[in-house]
Scaffold this motif. Structure first.
Motif, PDB file in Angstrom:
ATOM      1  N   THR A 171       0.854  -1.186   0.000  1.00 53.37           N
ATOM      2  CA  THR A 171       0.000   0.000   0.000  1.00 53.37           C
ATOM      3  C   THR A 171       0.889   1.234   0.000  1.00 53.37           C
ATOM      4  OG1 THR A 171      -0.099  -0.149   2.394  1.00 53.37           O
ATOM      5  CG2 THR A 171      -1.952  -1.061   1.197  1.00 53.37           C
ATOM      6  N   ILE A 172       0.304   2.371  -0.300  1.00 54.70           N
ATOM      7  CA  ILE A 172       1.069   3.620  -0.335  1.00 54.70           C
ATOM      8  C   ILE A 172       0.521   4.580   0.708  1.00 54.70           C
ATOM      9  CG2 ILE A 172       1.646   5.652  -1.744  1.00 54.70           C
ATOM     10  CD1 ILE A 172       3.072   3.228  -2.790  1.00 54.70           C
ATOM     11  N   GLU A 173       1.400   5.038   1.566  1.00 54.67           N
ATOM     12  CA  GLU A 173       1.047   6.115   2.490  1.00 54.67           C
ATOM     13  C   GLU A 173       1.422   7.437   1.815  1.00 54.67           C
ATOM     14  OE1 GLU A 173      -0.175   6.149   5.764  1.00 54.67           O
ATOM     15  OE2 GLU A 173      -0.627   4.027   5.418  1.00 54.67           O
ATOM     16  N   THR A 174       0.524   8.390   1.838  1.00 53.14           N
ATOM     17  CA  THR A 174       0.811   9.680   1.214  1.00 53.14           C
ATOM     18  C   THR A 174       0.960  10.756   2.287  1.00 53.14           C
ATOM     19  OG1 THR A 174      -0.456   9.020  -0.716  1.00 53.14           O
ATOM     20  CG2 THR A 174      -0.038  11.367  -0.472  1.00 53.14           C
ATOM     21  N   ILE A 175       2.037  11.507   2.185  1.00 54.83           N
ATOM     22  CA  ILE A 175       2.253  12.643   3.090  1.00 54.83           C
ATOM     23  C   ILE A 175       2.151  13.905   2.231  1.00 54.83           C
ATOM     24  CG2 ILE A 175       3.911  13.801   4.628  1.00 54.83           C
ATOM     25  CD1 ILE A 175       3.339  11.114   5.769  1.00 54.83           C
ATOM     26  N   GLU A 176       1.240  14.784   2.595  1.00 58.75           N
ATOM     27  CA  GLU A 176       1.130  16.033   1.845  1.00 58.75           C
ATOM     28  C   GLU A 176       2.310  16.935   2.179  1.00 58.75           C
ATOM     29  OE1 GLU A 176      -0.944  16.715  -0.567  1.00 58.75           O
ATOM     30  OE2 GLU A 176      -1.922  14.771  -0.306  1.00 58.75           O
ATOM     31  N   GLY A 177       2.905  17.548   1.149  1.00 58.85           N
ATOM     32  CA  GLY A 177       4.039  18.436   1.353  1.00 58.85           C
ATOM     33  C   GLY A 177       3.607  19.800   1.887  1.00 58.85           C
ATOM     34  N   ASP A 178       4.595  20.658   2.063  1.00 56.03           N
ATOM     35  CA  ASP A 178       4.323  21.969   2.663  1.00 56.03           C
ATOM     36  C   ASP A 178       3.853  23.010   1.645  1.00 56.03           C
ATOM     37  OD1 ASP A 178       5.049  21.042   5.158  1.00 56.03           O
ATOM     38  OD2 ASP A 178       7.150  21.524   4.865  1.00 56.03           O
ATOM     39  N   THR A 179       3.899  22.654   0.359  1.00 54.61           N
ATOM     40  CA  THR A 179       3.449  23.606  -0.663  1.00 54.61           C
ATOM     41  C   THR A 179       2.474  22.911  -1.607  1.00 54.61           C
ATOM     42  OG1 THR A 179       5.426  23.011  -1.930  1.00 54.61           O
ATOM     43  CG2 THR A 179       5.534  25.052  -0.657  1.00 54.61           C
TER      44      THR A 179
END
Ligand code: ZN
Length: 354
Positions: A4-12
Motif C-alpha cells: 500500500t502507499i502512504e501519502t504525506i502532503e508536502g508543505d506547498t
C-alpha cells in the motif's frame, strides 16, 4: 503480501510524498507476535533499505509456504522527504530543510498503545511532523519494532532501552552485534523512545517484560551498502523473527545463544570532539582496541606547519565504535565514539549527537 502507499502532503501546493508499505497479515496473528521493520528514516542511511529489500524476498517466500505466523509490517524506506532534499548535489537526509529538525528526534510520545490518541487531522502540521505521526500510526501495536539506521564509518551495533535489557539480548545475538548501547530517558525523543513510551505505564509491564522489542539498529557505516552485506543483514533479521515465533523456520535454525559482546551504558561513551578545525588523520579504525593515552586523531590545522598540528589521545581504554566519513572538521564537531569501561568524564549520557 499487500503493498500500500502512504501519502504525506508536502508543505506547498502540488507536492506530496509516497511511502510504500508492505504487510503480511500472518496465519496465526491472534497468538503469534507481530513485527514492524522500518529503514531510511535518515534518508541517506541505506544499509537498512538494502537489507529490507532482500528481507522482503525472504518474507514473500515464507508467506507462500504459510510460515508467516504473526502480522508483519515493513517500511523499507520511510523518508521520501529526506530523499528529495538535494543541496549542491548532495542528499540532506538527516535534517528537514523546512524546519531544521532531525528526522529522528521529536517523535510523538503516547501515554498508552492506543490508536485513538493519534491525530485525526494532520493538515496544519509541517510535512516532517506529519511523517513522524504517520510512522507512529504504522508501528503502534506491534510487539517487535525495529528501526534500521547506520553511522558514518562504524561497527554493527544496536541501541536498547534499559527497560528491555536483558530480555532482548536475543536481538543482539541474532544480529551478531559488535556492541549494545543501553540508554535510558527520552532526551530528544528519537523514534525508538517514542515506540517504547506507550508501554512504560504500570498496565503494560507484562508486555514490556515478555514480548516487547524496540531497537535502533546501526548497520555499520554509510558506505557499507552491497549485495552480500545486505543479504546477510536480511537473513539475520529474518532469523530473529524466527527466534521470536513471528515466522516459522524453513530449515533447522538453532536458538540464539546468550549475547557475548560488550553491553555499554551511554554514559561510558566518549565522543571525541575537535578542539580546532583541520584535516582529519585517523590513527585508528572502527574495531580498534585502544589504551588510555593512545593517539586517536591528528588534526592538521595549517598544512605545511606541523607545529600547529593537534593530536588527540584516548581519554580511557576502550573500543573504537565509529568515526566520521568526512576528512575535514570544524572545531566542536564530533570525530569518533569510543566505548569505555567506565563513565566518560565528558559524557552526555542520554543522547549522543544531533
Ligand atoms: Zn540514523
Amino acid at each position: 503480501m499487500k503493498r500500500t502507499i502512504e501519502t504525506i502532503e508536502g508543505d506547498t501546493t502540488g507536492v506530496s510524498y509516497s511511502i510504500p508499505v508492505y504487510t503480511v497479515s500472518g496465519a496465526r496473528s491472534d497468538t503469534a507476535p507481530s513485527a514492524y521493520l522500518q529503514a531510511g528514516l535518515h534518508a541517506d542511511e541505506l544499509p537498512g533499505p538494502a537489507a529490507l529489500h532482500f528481507f522482503l524476498e525472504m518474507l514473500r517466500e515464507a508467506e507462500a509456504e504459510g510460515r508467516v505466523l504473526g502480522a508483519v509490517t515493513v517500511v523499507p524506506h520511510a523518508n521520501p522527504i529526506g530523499s528529495s532534499q538535494y543541496h549542491f548535489q548532495k542528499m540532506e537526509g538527516r535534517f528537514s530543510l523546512g524546519t531544521r529538525d532531525n528526522f529522528n528526534r521529536a517523535h510523538p510520545h503516547l501515554e498508552r498503545p492506543d490508536q485513538a490518541l493519534l491525530p485525526v487531522d494532520d493538515t496544519s502540521m509541517s510535512a516532517d511532523k506529519k511523517l513522524k505521526w504517520r510512522l507512529a500510526k504504522l508501528s503502534l501495536g506491534h510487539d517487535i519494532i525495529l528501526d534500521l539506521h547506520c553511522d558514518d564509518e562504524s561497527l554493527n551495533y544496536v541501541y536498547i532501552a534499559e527497560e528491555l535489557w536483558p530480555q532482548t539480548q536475543d536481538l543482539a545475538s541474532c544480529l551478531d552485534a559488535d556492541a549494545v548501547l543501553l540508554w535510558s530517558g527520552d532526551a530528544d525523543q528519537p523514534f525508538e523512545s517514542a515506540a517504547l513510551a506507550p508501554y512504560l505505564g504500570p498496565d503494560y509491564k507484562k508486555i514490556l517484560q515478555e514480548k516487547l522489542v524496540v531497537s535502533t539498529i546501526e548497520l555499520r557505516g554509510q558506505r557499507d551498502v552491497d549485495r552480500t552485506t545486505a543479504h546477510l543483514d536480511a537473513r539475520r533479521l529474518f532469523n530473529f523473527l524466527v527466534a521470536r515465533g513471528v515466522i516459522e523456520a524453513d530449515m533447522g535454525v538453532s536458538p540464539p545463544k546468550p549475547y557475548q559482546g560488550p553491553v555499554i551504558p551511554l554514559l561510558n561513551i566518549d565522543m571525541l570532539e575537535a578542539p580546532v578545525p583541520g584535516i582529519i588523520l585517523y590513527h585508528v579504525d572502527p574495531g580498534s582496541e585502544v589504551e588510555e593515552g593512545q593517539p586517536l586523531v591528528t588534526l592538521i590545522r595549517e598544512p605545511g606547519n606541523p607545529d600547529r598540528d593537534v593530536t588527540l589521545t584516548a581519554p580511557q581504554a576502550g573500543l573504537i565504535l565509529t568515526r566520521r566519513s568526512h576528512r575535514y572538521t570544524r572545531s566542536g564537531d564530533a570525530l569518533l565514539k569510543l566505548l569505555g569501561s567506565k563513565p566518560s568524564a565528558t559524557g552526555k549520557g542520554s543522547i549522543l549527537e544531533n
